[in-house]
Write a protein that holds these residues in place. Structure first.
Motif, PDB file in Angstrom:
ATOM      1  N   GLU A   1       1.402   4.948   5.258  1.00  0.00           N
ATOM      2  CA  GLU A   1       1.716   3.512   5.198  1.00  0.00           C
ATOM      3  C   GLU A   1       3.093   3.230   5.797  1.00  0.00           C
ATOM      4  O   GLU A   1       3.291   2.197   6.442  1.00  0.00           O
ATOM      5  CB  GLU A   1       1.667   3.010   3.752  1.00  0.00           C
ATOM      6  CG  GLU A   1       0.398   3.349   2.976  1.00  0.00           C
ATOM      7  CD  GLU A   1      -0.889   2.786   3.569  1.00  0.00           C
ATOM      8  OE1 GLU A   1      -0.859   2.304   4.716  1.00  0.00           O
ATOM      9  OE2 GLU A   1      -1.929   2.844   2.885  1.00  0.00           O
TER      10      GLU A   1
ATOM     11  N   ALA B   1       0.827  -1.216   0.000  1.00  0.00           N
ATOM     12  CA  ALA B   1       0.000   0.000   0.000  1.00  0.00           C
ATOM     13  C   ALA B   1       0.859   1.264   0.000  1.00  0.00           C
ATOM     14  O   ALA B   1       0.376   2.347  -0.321  1.00  0.00           O
ATOM     15  CB  ALA B   1      -0.925  -0.005   1.215  1.00  0.00           C
TER      16      ALA B   1
ATOM     17  N   HIS C   1      -7.768   6.960   2.856  1.00  0.00           N
ATOM     18  CA  HIS C   1      -7.253   6.411   1.599  1.00  0.00           C
ATOM     19  C   HIS C   1      -8.411   5.893   0.750  1.00  0.00           C
ATOM     20  O   HIS C   1      -8.457   6.090  -0.463  1.00  0.00           O
ATOM     21  CB  HIS C   1      -6.261   5.281   1.872  1.00  0.00           C
ATOM     22  CG  HIS C   1      -5.139   5.676   2.800  1.00  0.00           C
ATOM     23  ND1 HIS C   1      -4.257   4.770   3.338  1.00  0.00           N
ATOM     24  CD2 HIS C   1      -4.776   6.897   3.297  1.00  0.00           C
ATOM     25  CE1 HIS C   1      -3.384   5.405   4.112  1.00  0.00           C
ATOM     26  NE2 HIS C   1      -3.681   6.694   4.101  1.00  0.00           N
TER      27      HIS C   1
ATOM     28  N   GLU D   1      -8.011  -1.579   0.662  1.00  0.00           N
ATOM     29  CA  GLU D   1      -7.963  -0.779   1.894  1.00  0.00           C
ATOM     30  C   GLU D   1      -9.345  -0.699   2.529  1.00  0.00           C
ATOM     31  O   GLU D   1      -9.474  -0.618   3.756  1.00  0.00           O
ATOM     32  CB  GLU D   1      -7.409   0.618   1.589  1.00  0.00           C
ATOM     33  CG  GLU D   1      -5.922   0.568   1.234  1.00  0.00           C
ATOM     34  CD  GLU D   1      -5.346   1.921   0.810  1.00  0.00           C
ATOM     35  OE1 GLU D   1      -5.917   2.526  -0.124  1.00  0.00           O
ATOM     36  OE2 GLU D   1      -4.350   2.350   1.397  1.00  0.00           O
TER      37      GLU D   1
ATOM     38  N   GLU E   1      -6.694   4.642   7.076  1.00  0.00           N
ATOM     39  CA  GLU E   1      -7.159   3.868   5.917  1.00  0.00           C
ATOM     40  C   GLU E   1      -8.464   4.413   5.359  1.00  0.00           C
ATOM     41  O   GLU E   1      -8.693   4.419   4.149  1.00  0.00           O
ATOM     42  CB  GLU E   1      -7.330   2.387   6.271  1.00  0.00           C
ATOM     43  CG  GLU E   1      -6.038   1.636   6.552  1.00  0.00           C
ATOM     44  CD  GLU E   1      -5.004   1.767   5.449  1.00  0.00           C
ATOM     45  OE1 GLU E   1      -5.396   1.941   4.281  1.00  0.00           O
ATOM     46  OE2 GLU E   1      -3.805   1.729   5.759  1.00  0.00           O
TER      47      GLU E   1
HETATM   48 FE   LIG Z   1      -3.750   2.716   3.112  1.00  0.00          FE
END
Ligand SMILES: [Fe+2]
Ligand SMILES: [Fe+2]
Lengths: 409, 285
Positions: A222, A193, A305, A272, A302
């Protein structure tokens, strides 16, 4: 101070007094400032007291493309410049590289020759063309990307202070082993990631700097996840768990995906997204406060993301109706490649059961198993919902959600 | 290979690696203007002048000394040499003779018995013209004062700034009592921090003189040379396709050639018999 373009005039001629400042002391800045207001052919009388001023003035003017006439009779006169035109050339046909503020609109297509120029800068004609593969707004922009970036900045946390590393760990050794196995799996997934957004960030035209910045901070998130999972795993163990061929095969298809939209879908929307469920699951079943805090902080990262992946793909799908079919093909292609691999390794799956069980009494194991089953159900539902947000119809969303890798990421 | 009449061939001296990108770039621009252009590089001006007379190319990008070598050779052999163009920055240069600020030397005459640092032996601006300036003031090199040469890249006629910089450093270290350099290099060394403010004093400044030019000899294909000349003079610094090249070559504008700025160098050459070995070589050849 007199205004830059308004050199005091002495009769019909402009006059610049350099005082004690020589051309070896930055005096050329004053000359350039005064000449900027002179039309080609206009004269500028230069006065000053610096040593060798008239010699330096002649040499400077020759190199800068200005004419020079020798000093006249007035006191302290170093020479008289006749303005050339070369100093205006560099800016004459320079092109404005878009609007500084993205709220004033970014271009649909960013020209290669804008290169690394700041958005809003004036770019001299003749600047080299850069090979940025992602130079189209449609393929990468999200309307709230600036807000997402600001949010990401505000949400940064410091592992040294945000996590209670010394919290008591009252659980059994076998539960710790299960946790270390899960963390081992998480670390390699976080590494994938990190690599994927970092790679695309380097291929995005800087005109879309908010996207580049967002992917950069995502990669930094990350990096921090890799750090905290590693640090937690080694609190009580010197060695980590198993990394499996099937898990890495799944991640390799992600790392190798060359298409930004497909990679965003597979990594952010599906992978994710599933990880958000997984991290909240681990938060709920964490055996200690340190692990619980880690899972909460990483889950929050996350979620951001995922939000960007969904937002930019949904936007692109609205503008480009064929995108959905292309993305569906990417999911199916990956499914076919991974069909004969094991997917999530049994060690991780079983470790999740042990963590959810919190002990080895048969009823607790059964409850743990039920919890992991519920997790996979939630992951599936989440994937389906996000595919709907991107633009898939209900039927396709349901089917494609089921084709996602058993490795979760 | 003799130059043909469909391609304009230029001769130039490779005094620096940047010479290649400069002429490659101009070659592309000339092509875009419909002129087939090529160039050939030499390591020294003597070979270039010799090959010019041998017909190896049409136009020579000559140093001022190479111009005189070509002109004198032409005179001796019944040929005609013409300067067709030059840079704006080739016009009206001056050279300086510089001493340390605390030097007791107050006039050229007081250099008697001392040592002057010069550039390459064949450098017009850092050796020949300043020494001519001294001679006109009654001071003869090697008789009234010693000359210390900082020879960098001989055969390149002082195109490289290295010799002047070495002379400047020798001045500061006390190795020489005076140093010769182009006016622009005095400013350059000041901006580079070699000459701190108040460290040096300009003892003398020569009369203005001119630097390089594009030289053609009689018999060159007239129409081709005229197209080259016209295109050169039409080149504009506003044109982004050539601006970087003009920056590299150190000009803002090409000017029509003139030969009025070489008198000082010519009398230096006569006084120091600079051209004779070359002319002798040419008549033997
Ligand atoms: Fe991520
Ligand atoms: Fe992460």
């Amino acid at each position: 101070m007199s205004a830059a373009r308004n050199v005091p005039r002495d009769g019909a001629e402009r006059v610049l007094d350099l005082g004690r400042c020589g051309l070896d002391q930055g005096g050329h800045v004053l000359l350039a400032r005064a000449l900027a207001g002179c039309a080609p052919g206009e004269r500028l009388v230069v006065l000053g007291d610096a040593p060798e001023l008239s010699i330096h003035l002649a040499a400077w003017a020759r190199a800068a493309g200005h004419g020079v006439e020798s000093a006249d009779s007035r006191a302290r006169c170093a020479g008289r410049l006749v303005a050339g035109s070369a100093h205006l050339a560099r800016f004459a046909d320079a092109e404005r590289a878009g609007a500084t503020d993205a709220r004033d609109g970014v271009h649909e297509q960013a020209p290669a020759h804008w290169g690394l120029a700041a958005r809003g800068a004036r770019v001299e004609v003749g600047s080299p063309a850069f090979d940025f593969a992602l130079a189209e707004k449609r393929t990468l922009w999200a309307d709230d990307v600036g807000a997402l970036y600001a949010q990401a900045l505000a949400a940064q946390w410091d592992p040294a202070t945000a996590i209670p590393w010394d919290a008591p760990r009252p659980h059994a050794a076998e539960v710790e082993d299960a946790l270390v196995q899960v963390l081992t799996y998480l670390i390699e997934n976080e590494t994938a990631a990190l690599i994927v957004p970092a790679r695309f960030a380097a291929r995005i035209h800087p005109h879309y700097r908010e996207v580049q910045q967002l992917l950069a901070i995502q990669a930094a998130d990350e990096a921090r996840h890799v750090e905290v999972f590693t640090r937690r795993a080694t609190l009580a163990r010197r060695e980590l768990g198993l990394s499996t061929a099937g898990g890495q095969a799944s991640l390799k298809t992600l790392v190798d995906e060359p298409d930004f939209a497909a990679a965003s879908l597979l990594l952010s929307v599906l992978g994710e997204g599933s990880f958000v469920n997984l991290l909240w699951f681990l938060h709920e079943h964490a055996p200690d406060e340190c692990t619980r805090t880690i899972m909460k902080l990483t889950a929050q990262d996350e979620a951001r993301h995922v939000a960007f992946g969904v937002a930019h793909l949904a936007r692109e799908a609205r503008e480009e109706p064929t995108l959905v079919a292309r993305l569906a093909a990417a999911i199916e292609r990956r499914h076919d490649v991974l069909r004969h691999t094991a997917g999530l390794n049994a060690e991780v799956f079983d470790a999740l059961i042990v963590l959810a069980a919190g002990g080895f009494e048969p009823e607790r194991i059964a409850a743990g198993h039920a919890a992991v089953f519920e997790l996979t159900r939630q992951m599936h539902a989440g994937r389906r919902n996000r595919l709907r947000l991107v633009g898939f119809d209900a039927e396709h969303a349901e089917r494609l959600a089921g084709l996602h890798t058993r490795n979760f990421m | 290979m003799p130059a043909t009449n469909s391609t304009l061939v230029l001769g130039a001296v490779a005094y620096d690696a940047k010479v290649v990108p400069i002429w490659d770039g101009f070659q592309r621009w000339f092509a875009s203007q419909g002129l087939d252009f090529d160039y050939v590089l030499y390591t020294n001006y003597e070979r270039q002048v010799e090959q010019h007379f041998a017909g190896a190319f049409h136009v020579a990008w000559n140093s001022p000394l190479a111009w005189l070598q070509a002109r004198r050779t032409a005179e001796r052999t019944g040929r005609i040499a013409k300067a067709i163009a030059m840079r704006d920055t080739d016009c009206d240069l001056t050279s300086l003779i510089v001493v340390r600020a605390d030097s007791p030397v107050r006039s050229l005459a007081e250099l008697r018995g001392r040592t002057i640092g010069c550039g390459a032996g064949d450098s017009p601006q850092a050796t020949l013209i300043p020494l001519e300036h001294c001679a006109r003031a009654g001071l003869v090199a090697e008789r009234d004062f010693a000359v210390r040469r900082f020879d960098v890249l001989v055969g390149k006629h002082g195109d490289h700034v290295g010799g002047e910089r070495d002379a400047a450093l020798a001045l500061l270290s006390g190795e020489v009592d005076a140093a010769c350099m182009l006016d622009g290099n005095h400013l350059l060394f000041a901006n580079e921090g070699i000459f701190t403010r108040g460290a040096t004093r300009v003892l003398a400044r020569t009369e203005p003189f001119d630097h390089c030019n594009f030289t053609v000899l009689d018999g060159a294909p007239e129409e081709l040379v005229q197209r080259f000349e016209r295109l050169l003079l039409s080149m504009r610094y506003d044109d982004p396709r050539v601006r970087a090249l003009m920056d590299l070559e150190g000009l803002k504008r090409w000017c029509p050639g003139r030969t009025s700025g070489y008198a000082l160098l010519e009398s230096a050459c006569e006084r120091f018999r600079v051209l004779e070995p070359f002319l002798a070589r040419m008549s033997v050849a």
